[in-house]
Design a protein around this motif. Structure first.
Motif, mmCIF file in Angstrom:
data_model
loop_
_atom_site.group_PDB
_atom_site.id
_atom_site.type_symbol
_atom_site.label_atom_id
_atom_site.label_comp_id
_atom_site.label_asym_id
_atom_site.label_seq_id
_atom_site.Cartn_x
_atom_site.Cartn_y
_atom_site.Cartn_z
ATOM 1 N N LEU A 113 0.692 -1.264 -0.014
ATOM 2 C CA LEU A 113 -0.009 -0.027 0.008
ATOM 3 C C LEU A 113 0.798 1.316 0.099
ATOM 4 O O LEU A 113 0.625 2.300 -0.728
ATOM 5 N N ASN B 64 -5.204 3.416 3.003
ATOM 6 C CA ASN B 64 -5.177 2.249 3.789
ATOM 7 C C ASN B 64 -6.573 1.464 3.374
ATOM 8 O O ASN B 64 -7.631 2.026 3.782
ATOM 9 N N ASP C 134 -6.390 4.567 -6.788
ATOM 10 C CA ASP C 134 -5.556 4.672 -5.720
ATOM 11 C C ASP C 134 -4.088 4.373 -6.398
ATOM 12 O O ASP C 134 -3.216 4.989 -5.534
ATOM 13 N N TYR C 135 -4.060 3.418 -7.262
ATOM 14 C CA TYR C 135 -2.628 2.993 -7.696
ATOM 15 C C TYR C 135 -2.309 3.222 -8.986
ATOM 16 O O TYR C 135 -0.887 3.264 -9.449
#
Length: 449
Positions: free
Chosen positions: A222, A227, A244-245
């Motif tokens: 992460l 989270n 998110d990525y």
């Protein structure tokens, strides 16, 4: 590279067979590496060894002057598999790490390959440069426009050799196509089309959250991302479809095609961007990023269209991916199979007409990824960052433009860019999306020149 400790030899490049990113057989790689001392090699480490991180290292190991001395991954299963692969290729085992910061403390490492998910690229890149390493970083270079700007500043500060994994830049047929576009024979180019239709990609069924697999340091995976509980859809290859990525096909494939388009046209930043799309093919699957999308970029003297689709191959000009330069006199179409020119016939004067160019196919037996890696190694040996075919500034132009498309898509309206201030013009919402937002105690790198 520690030039006082060892001498780097010049070796004639090996010509690969097997396509644009093909590999030599293991036995042939080991044969080409015979006779060189470890002290005569450039020592590489890899951060993120599962996908393109390993493909890059695998290609680099076909260059006799390269050795792999360290592997870093949050998945112990991947580490053990790649350790065996490295032993098969070079006969010696690399050191293994889970925390990339520990690997960067190894002063014997000259260069690193960063092949992690996009949200890690910027932090690892800055840390690697500050540790004195040369860096090969996968595309897109970062997961936000702000991170792209940070990486350009870091490269300027540390002056190591940096290559971005947009390997089309090392392809001879792309260079030929770009030269034709720049020759002016197409006449004024009013529109450039870029696209990626990926029929082999499929819907991602939803699965419940779970505990992370044994041997995986999920907290380290992460890193600066929000989270969340572990979900296998967000892990390994399919991380690409979660904001998110990464940025979906817009950034994953977009940087390849937009890079060639803007380089040929001599452009860097648009006046405005408008995007539309959605999850039209697979509305109920697990992915967050759109499976269908179009973006319109306005530059000073031309427009560029981007479009992508997951699950179908029916792209423009009967090509699943590519770039088309549409001029008054004709259209040049280029993709990974070759390039051709389609002339205009009825709407130009006799003096403006051009002859068509039949399909110029990619030469057989050449790996463009290998050429890209050789270019990186040559620049390291010369200690000359300007020798690379795709430096960090180039990677930044492609990634920033791709991220602009995603910003416009998320907002559902046109956004305007201010090149002087490097911000969206009078648009606080867009500028929030422009910036990086780190979590879990990680901080956005700050570069002081």
């Amino acid at each position: 590279m520690q030039k006082k400790r060892r001498k780097i030899l010049k070796v004639t490049p090996w010509i690969l067979g097997g396509g644009l990113i093909g590999f030599l057989p293991v036995s042939m790689v080991r044969k080409t590496r015979q006779g060189l001392s470890p002290n005569d090699r450039i020592h590489f480490g890899v951060i993120g060894c599962n996908g393109m991180g390993w493909s890059n290292m695998r290609s680099l190991l076909e260059i006799p002057e390269v050795g792999c001395v360290a592997l870093c991954d949050v998945d112990q299963n991947v580490l053990e598999r790649r350790k065996k692969d490295v032993i098969d290729l070079q006969g010696t085992a690399p050191r293994l790490y889970v925390d990339y910061r520990k690997m960067l403390e190894d002063t014997s490492i000259d260069a690193v390959v960063i092949g992690t998910p996009d949200h890690w690229h910027c932090k690892m890149f800055v840390d690697a440069l500050s540790a004195g390493k040369h860096v090969y970083v996968e595309k897109p270079i970062a997961n936000s426009i702000e991170e792209c700007e940070i990486m350009v500043k870091a490269a300027e500060k540390y002056q190591s050799v940096v290559q971005v994994g947009q390997w089309q830049r090392s392809g001879p047929h792309y260079k030929d196509a770009i030269n034709f576009v720049r020759s002016g024979q197409l006449g004024p180019v009013r529109l450039v089309k870029t696209w990626s239709y990926q029929g082999w990609l499929r819907s991602i069924p939803k699965v419940p959250d779970s505990i992370s697999p044994e041997g995986v340091d999920y907290g380290m995976w992460l890193g600066p991302a929000p989270n969340r509980r572990f979900n296998k859809n967000r892990f390994h290859f399919t991380f690409r479809w979660f904001w998110d990525y990464a940025g979906g096909l817009m950034t994953d494939w977009g940087v390849h095609e937009i890079d060639i388009a803007l380089f040929a046209m001599g452009a860097t930043s648009p006046v405005s961007v408008l995007a539309s799309g959605g999850k039209f093919a697979y509305p109920d699957d697990a992915a967050e990023t759109p499976d269908t999308m179009q973006a319109v970029y306005q530059y000073d003297r031309f427009n560029m269209l981007w479009e992508h689709a997951i699950g179908i191959d029916g792209g423009n000009y009967d090509r699943s991916e590519g770039i088309a330069f549409i001029g008054n006199n004709g259209t040049l179409v280029v993709n990974r199979q070759g390039w051709e020119v389609i002339p205009e016939k009825d709407n130009v004067t006799k003096s403006d007409k051009i002859e068509g160019v039949p399909l110029q196919k990619v030469p057989k037996g050449v790996s463009y990824l290998k050429l890209h890696c050789e270019n990186f190694v040559d620049a390291i040996k010369a200690n000359n960052p300007k020798m690379v075919n795709c430096g960090i500034e180039t990677g930044s132009v492609a990634a920033v433009n791709a991220h602009m498309g995603n910003v416009a898509y998320k907002l559902g309206r046109k956004v305007f860019w201010d090149p002087r201030n490097q911000t969206f013009r009078n648009d606080s919402e867009a500028n929030v999306l422009k910036n990086a937002h780190y979590h879990n105690g990680w901080e956005v790198p700050e570069i002081r020149l």
